[in-house]
Design a protein around this motif. Sequence first.
Motif, short mmCIF file in Angstrom:
data_model
loop_
_atom_site.label_atom_id
_atom_site.label_comp_id
_atom_site.label_asym_id
_atom_site.label_seq_id
_atom_site.Cartn_x
_atom_site.Cartn_y
_atom_site.Cartn_z
N ILE A 36 0.85 -1.19 0.00
CA ILE A 36 0.00 0.00 0.00
C ILE A 36 0.89 1.24 0.00
O ILE A 36 1.90 1.30 0.71
CB ILE A 36 -0.92 0.02 1.23
CG1 ILE A 36 -1.77 -1.26 1.29
CG2 ILE A 36 -1.80 1.26 1.23
CD1 ILE A 36 -2.71 -1.45 0.13
N THR A 37 0.53 2.24 -0.81
CA THR A 37 1.29 3.49 -0.85
C THR A 37 0.44 4.64 -0.33
O THR A 37 -0.78 4.64 -0.46
CB THR A 37 1.76 3.81 -2.27
OG1 THR A 37 0.62 3.93 -3.14
CG2 THR A 37 2.68 2.71 -2.81
N VAL A 38 1.11 5.63 0.26
CA VAL A 38 0.39 6.75 0.86
C VAL A 38 0.38 7.99 -0.03
O VAL A 38 -0.35 8.95 0.25
CB VAL A 38 0.99 7.12 2.23
CG1 VAL A 38 0.81 5.97 3.20
CG2 VAL A 38 2.45 7.50 2.11
N ASP A 39 1.16 7.99 -1.10
CA ASP A 39 1.28 9.20 -1.92
C ASP A 39 0.44 9.14 -3.19
O ASP A 39 0.58 9.98 -4.08
CB ASP A 39 2.74 9.46 -2.27
CG ASP A 39 3.38 8.32 -3.05
OD1 ASP A 39 2.67 7.32 -3.34
OD2 ASP A 39 4.58 8.42 -3.37
N GLY A 40 -0.43 8.13 -3.30
CA GLY A 40 -1.29 8.02 -4.47
C GLY A 40 -0.65 7.35 -5.67
O GLY A 40 -1.31 7.20 -6.71
N THR A 41 0.60 6.94 -5.56
CA THR A 41 1.28 6.27 -6.66
C THR A 41 1.19 4.76 -6.48
O THR A 41 0.74 4.26 -5.47
CB THR A 41 2.75 6.69 -6.72
OG1 THR A 41 3.42 6.26 -5.52
CG2 THR A 41 2.88 8.20 -6.85
N PRO A 45 -2.82 2.41 -4.00
CA PRO A 45 -2.81 3.59 -3.13
C PRO A 45 -3.77 3.42 -1.95
O PRO A 45 -4.79 2.73 -2.06
CB PRO A 45 -3.28 4.71 -4.06
CG PRO A 45 -4.11 4.01 -5.09
CD PRO A 45 -3.47 2.67 -5.30
N ALA A 46 -3.43 4.05 -0.84
CA ALA A 46 -4.29 3.97 0.35
C ALA A 46 -5.58 4.74 0.11
O ALA A 46 -5.57 5.95 -0.02
CB ALA A 46 -3.54 4.54 1.55
N ILE A 145 1.61 -7.02 5.66
CA ILE A 145 0.22 -6.59 5.85
C ILE A 145 0.08 -5.79 7.13
O ILE A 145 -0.54 -4.72 7.15
CB ILE A 145 -0.73 -7.80 5.83
CG1 ILE A 145 -0.82 -8.37 4.41
CG2 ILE A 145 -2.12 -7.40 6.32
CD1 ILE A 145 -1.63 -9.65 4.30
N THR A 146 0.66 -6.27 8.23
CA THR A 146 0.52 -5.52 9.48
C THR A 146 1.28 -4.20 9.44
O THR A 146 0.80 -3.19 9.97
CB THR A 146 0.98 -6.35 10.70
OG1 THR A 146 2.31 -6.82 10.48
CG2 THR A 146 0.05 -7.51 10.94
N ILE A 147 2.44 -4.18 8.80
CA ILE A 147 3.18 -2.92 8.67
C ILE A 147 2.36 -1.91 7.87
O ILE A 147 2.24 -0.73 8.25
CB ILE A 147 4.54 -3.15 7.99
CG1 ILE A 147 5.47 -3.99 8.88
CG2 ILE A 147 5.20 -1.81 7.64
CD1 ILE A 147 5.93 -3.29 10.13
N ASP A 148 1.76 -2.35 6.77
CA ASP A 148 0.99 -1.44 5.93
C ASP A 148 -0.28 -0.96 6.64
O ASP A 148 -0.65 0.21 6.55
CB ASP A 148 0.62 -2.10 4.59
CG ASP A 148 1.81 -2.15 3.64
OD1 ASP A 148 2.91 -1.71 4.02
OD2 ASP A 148 1.64 -2.63 2.50
N LEU A 149 -0.95 -1.85 7.35
CA LEU A 149 -2.13 -1.42 8.11
C LEU A 149 -1.74 -0.40 9.18
O LEU A 149 -2.49 0.54 9.45
CB LEU A 149 -2.81 -2.63 8.77
CG LEU A 149 -3.55 -3.60 7.85
CD1 LEU A 149 -3.98 -4.83 8.63
CD2 LEU A 149 -4.76 -2.94 7.20
N GLY A 150 -0.58 -0.58 9.75
CA GLY A 150 -0.16 0.30 10.83
C GLY A 150 0.42 1.62 10.39
O GLY A 150 0.48 2.57 11.19
N THR A 151 0.83 1.72 9.10
CA THR A 151 1.56 2.92 8.69
C THR A 151 1.03 3.62 7.45
O THR A 151 1.39 4.77 7.19
CB THR A 151 3.05 2.58 8.41
OG1 THR A 151 3.12 1.62 7.33
CG2 THR A 151 3.73 2.00 9.65
N ARG A 152 0.17 2.98 6.66
CA ARG A 152 -0.17 3.54 5.35
C ARG A 152 -1.57 4.12 5.24
O ARG A 152 -1.88 4.79 4.26
CB ARG A 152 -0.01 2.45 4.26
CG ARG A 152 1.36 1.76 4.26
CD ARG A 152 2.49 2.68 3.87
NE ARG A 152 3.80 2.09 4.08
CZ ARG A 152 4.44 1.32 3.20
NH1 ARG A 152 3.87 1.03 2.05
NH2 ARG A 152 5.64 0.85 3.47
N PHE A 153 -2.43 3.88 6.22
CA PHE A 153 -3.82 4.32 6.09
C PHE A 153 -4.19 5.47 7.03
O PHE A 153 -5.35 5.82 7.14
CB PHE A 153 -4.77 3.14 6.36
CG PHE A 153 -4.80 2.12 5.26
CD1 PHE A 153 -5.59 2.30 4.13
CD2 PHE A 153 -4.03 0.96 5.35
CE1 PHE A 153 -5.63 1.35 3.13
CE2 PHE A 153 -4.06 0.01 4.34
CZ PHE A 153 -4.86 0.20 3.22
N GLY A 154 -3.22 6.03 7.70
CA GLY A 154 -3.55 7.07 8.65
C GLY A 154 -4.08 6.46 9.93
O GLY A 154 -3.34 5.83 10.68
#
Length: 314
Positions: A36-41, A45-46, A145-154
Amino acid sequence: MSEITLTYAGPVDFDTYGRYRPGGRPGPRYPFQGRITVDGTGEFPAEPGRYHLYVAAVCPYAQRAAIVRSLKGLQDVVSLSYVDDERDGRGWAFRERRGADPVNGFATLREAYEATEPGFDGHVSVPTLWDRTSGRIVSNDFPDITIDLGTRFGGDPDVDLYPEELRPEIDALNVRIYEYANTAAGRIASATTEAEYGAARRAVISFLEELDARLADRRFLFGSGITEADVRLWPTLLRFDLSDNPAAGISERPLTAFPNLWAYARDLYRHPAFRENTDFTAITAPAAAETAAWRIRVAPLHADWDEPHRRAAV
């Protein structure tokens, strides 16, 4: 948007389908590793409402993904559903006990894998993160998955499970948690000689003693706040006395005999994110079996997880 037809797999049937086996697909065991990415790329994207998490109550790796989702307050951002607790040769499936697949109407989780890679013949695992937009799996690589859930969705800004300044230390401890906690029971249970069994047992007990000492002067593994490391360790502690220790014969001492570690585990259980994503009925002790004389026998222990922990001031 078309209406989803909710369907269920038939009952677990070992006579017809046999026991589950992961298949012969070459390559990594967890082959879908999108991020998952946070910058829309990027491909993923999140975006709120775009992703769905498939989990199982019996699986510790899936449980920790559900815990992170709750800790970060992402219940309205990433949806979640459960597969059934049991699986035959068809793999994880949807049955009435845990509910239907609300996203695709699949009867088995394998259908999600085949929709992503036609003819997929590999390991069908949970957690699995699904993308509604592209109609395929983002990831079944449980650490990512846990890293992305914890850091990419706000999510909750007061919950930082993976602080930048602690990431090298968290990563280093997570490696050891994986080796001496998460996968330890399987390795000990599969030992074929007394020497191999004894060495594996001693390594795990030593690690538990190290953690117990570490928690003497801090509330959580890295101080006063819950981190990714706590989430990775806790589901294994939850299962230690009920399942892992009886199944593998790890230690004569139960978790309750490690005073700081046991109080720490109860402290986390009092948090809604941990308690509400725990189903003790899914954590069952294995049936007793004849084993080598050099293995210790350990009975399941049903401890009081609601006993006061008194760790708030640590």
